[in-house]
Scaffold this active site. Structure first.
Site, PDB file in Angstrom:
ATOM      1  N   ASP A  42       0.832  -1.207   0.000  1.00 52.91           N
ATOM      2  CA  ASP A  42       0.000   0.000   0.000  1.00 52.91           C
ATOM      3  C   ASP A  42       0.868   1.259   0.000  1.00 52.91           C
ATOM      4  O   ASP A  42       0.355   2.381  -0.059  1.00 52.91           O
ATOM      5  CB  ASP A  42      -1.023  -0.007   1.147  1.00 52.91           C
ATOM      6  CG  ASP A  42      -0.382  -0.119   2.514  1.00 52.91           C
ATOM      7  OD1 ASP A  42       0.858  -0.174   2.599  1.00 52.91           O
ATOM      8  OD2 ASP A  42      -1.131  -0.143   3.509  1.00 52.91           O
ATOM      9  N   ASP A  81      -1.161  -6.092  -0.070  1.00 50.63           N
ATOM     10  CA  ASP A  81      -1.532  -5.500   1.227  1.00 50.63           C
ATOM     11  C   ASP A  81      -3.042  -5.379   1.375  1.00 50.63           C
ATOM     12  O   ASP A  81      -3.720  -4.885   0.454  1.00 50.63           O
ATOM     13  CB  ASP A  81      -0.925  -4.093   1.356  1.00 50.63           C
ATOM     14  CG  ASP A  81       0.396  -4.098   2.087  1.00 50.63           C
ATOM     15  OD1 ASP A  81       0.628  -4.999   2.918  1.00 50.63           O
ATOM     16  OD2 ASP A  81       1.210  -3.188   1.818  1.00 50.63           O
ATOM     17  N   LYS A 109      -1.038  -9.357   3.062  1.00 55.73           N
ATOM     18  CA  LYS A 109      -0.246  -8.861   4.205  1.00 55.73           C
ATOM     19  C   LYS A 109      -1.117  -7.905   5.010  1.00 55.73           C
ATOM     20  O   LYS A 109      -1.891  -7.134   4.436  1.00 55.73           O
ATOM     21  CB  LYS A 109       1.021  -8.151   3.724  1.00 55.73           C
ATOM     22  CG  LYS A 109       1.852  -7.562   4.873  1.00 55.73           C
ATOM     23  CD  LYS A 109       3.252  -7.207   4.449  1.00 55.73           C
ATOM     24  CE  LYS A 109       3.397  -5.902   3.712  1.00 55.73           C
ATOM     25  NZ  LYS A 109       2.947  -4.701   4.452  1.00 55.73           N
ATOM     26  N   GLU A 111      -1.012  -5.438   8.895  1.00 57.14           N
ATOM     27  CA  GLU A 111      -0.158  -4.852   9.932  1.00 57.14           C
ATOM     28  C   GLU A 111      -0.732  -5.138  11.315  1.00 57.14           C
ATOM     29  O   GLU A 111      -1.919  -4.861  11.558  1.00 57.14           O
ATOM     30  CB  GLU A 111      -0.045  -3.340   9.718  1.00 57.14           C
ATOM     31  CG  GLU A 111       0.607  -2.982   8.389  1.00 57.14           C
ATOM     32  CD  GLU A 111       0.753  -1.480   8.169  1.00 57.14           C
ATOM     33  OE1 GLU A 111       0.464  -0.696   9.109  1.00 57.14           O
ATOM     34  OE2 GLU A 111       1.156  -1.092   7.066  1.00 57.14           O
ATOM     35  N   GLU A 178       9.631  -3.813  10.091  1.00 57.76           N
ATOM     36  CA  GLU A 178       9.950  -2.478   9.562  1.00 57.76           C
ATOM     37  C   GLU A 178      10.547  -1.601  10.653  1.00 57.76           C
ATOM     38  O   GLU A 178       9.942  -1.436  11.724  1.00 57.76           O
ATOM     39  CB  GLU A 178       8.687  -1.826   8.970  1.00 57.76           C
ATOM     40  CG  GLU A 178       8.969  -0.422   8.427  1.00 57.76           C
ATOM     41  CD  GLU A 178       7.970   0.076   7.398  1.00 57.76           C
ATOM     42  OE1 GLU A 178       7.034  -0.668   7.049  1.00 57.76           O
ATOM     43  OE2 GLU A 178       8.148   1.216   6.940  1.00 57.76           O
TER      44      GLU A 178
HETATM   45  O1  KIV Z   1       3.563  -1.086   1.521  1.00 57.79           O
HETATM   46  C1  KIV Z   1       4.740  -1.484   1.447  1.00 57.79           C
HETATM   47  O2  KIV Z   1       5.445  -1.268   0.460  1.00 57.79           O
HETATM   48  C2  KIV Z   1       5.270  -2.219   2.577  1.00 57.79           C
HETATM   49  C3  KIV Z   1       6.757  -2.390   2.644  1.00 57.79           C
HETATM   50  C4  KIV Z   1       7.356  -1.126   3.105  1.00 57.79           C
HETATM   51  C5  KIV Z   1       7.136  -3.544   3.480  1.00 57.79           C
HETATM   52  O3  KIV Z   1       4.535  -2.619   3.435  1.00 57.79           O
END
Ligand code: KIV
Length: 252
Positions: A42, A81, A109, A111, A178
């Site tokens: 994202d 994401d 993915k 968070e 991160e």
């Molecule tokens: O959104 C993204 O590119 C990420 C990376 C920074 C791991 O989550």
């Protein structure tokens, strides 16, 4: 590449190379180069769509870009994401993860640590592989107030490790770390069976991820300190455009 291949690579001591992709040509070039995982991050909210942070990214944005990436990829694992506010309940998380898979992602993915373990377990139980994301959480930028290093105190380092174990137990196949202090990232990488993918978290992680625009110099207005830049694409675009303007004005 599959999620199981990622875990097997960790067991063999092989590092995972991960870059972001948001469009067909970049995805195809990176896939042909042999990247293990392509992340439709994202971060596209900032480096492609011009938003100030990732909280403006919608599921519709993610679906559009995931589909473009999927059309360019033959080998790499595609992780997409789940954007801000798209996985607030287990039911919502499953519904939206399924939509990302239908668009061409192989895994999603999200968070969060312990607080998100039940949601991770629910998505995994629905047959969808999950990559977790710990440390600095860009979708929480409003609460965090900036991109700051995590794990600086013994208490916060222990909390990060507890989060990492919780998401592994919930069934995540990998975890992005991160901006985690390098020695803490090393400790977490040793404690987990699943691979850690570091970004600004030192060399001991089981893999590394970068925003491709930072690697190739395509977003010259901001580059994180930890990013090593191996091309200057923005400068090449400026030179090419300037040449075109001069040739056009000269009637060439
Ligand atoms: O959104 C993204 O590119 C990420 C990376 C920074 C791991 O989550």
């Amino acid at each position: 590449m599959t999620p199981a291949d990622c875990t097997a690579m960790k067991r063999r001591g092989e590092k995972l190379a991960v870059l972001t992709a948001y469009d067909y040509p970049t995805a195809r070039l990176l896939d042909e180069t042999g990247l293990d995982v392509l992340l439709v991050g994202d971060s596209l909210g900032m480096v492609v769509l011009g938003f100030p942070d990732t909280t403006h990214v919608t599921l519709e944005h993610m679906l559009h870009h995931t589909a473009a990436v999927a059309r360019g990829v033959q080998r790499a694992l595609i992780v997409a994401d789940l954007p801000f506010a798209s996985y607030d309940t287990p039911e919502q998380a499953i519904t939206n993860a399924r939509r990302l898979l239908a668009a061409g992602a192989h895994a999603v993915k999200l968070e969060g640590g312990k607080s998100h373990a039940a949601r991770i377990a629910a998505i995994v139980a629905a047959g969808i592989p999950v990559m977790a994301h710990l440390g600095m959480l860009p979708q929480s930028i409003r609460e965090e107030g900036g991109y700051k290093l995590k794990g600086k105190t013994p208490e916060s380092a222990d909390a990060l490790q507890a989060d990492a174990l919780a998401i592994e137990n919930a069934g995540a196949f990998a975890v992005v770390l991160e901006l985690v202090k390098a020695d803490v990232a090393q400790r977490i990488s040793t404690a987990l069976q699943i691979p850690t993918i570091g970004i600004g978290s030192g060399p001991a992680c089981d893999g590394q991820v970068l925003v491709t625009h930072d690697l190739i110099g395509l977003f010259p207005w901001f580059t994180p300190k930890f990013a090593r830049q191996h091309a200057q694409v923005a400068a090449s675009i400026r030179t090419a455009a300037t040449t075109f303007i001069h040739e056009t004005k000269a009637g060439a």
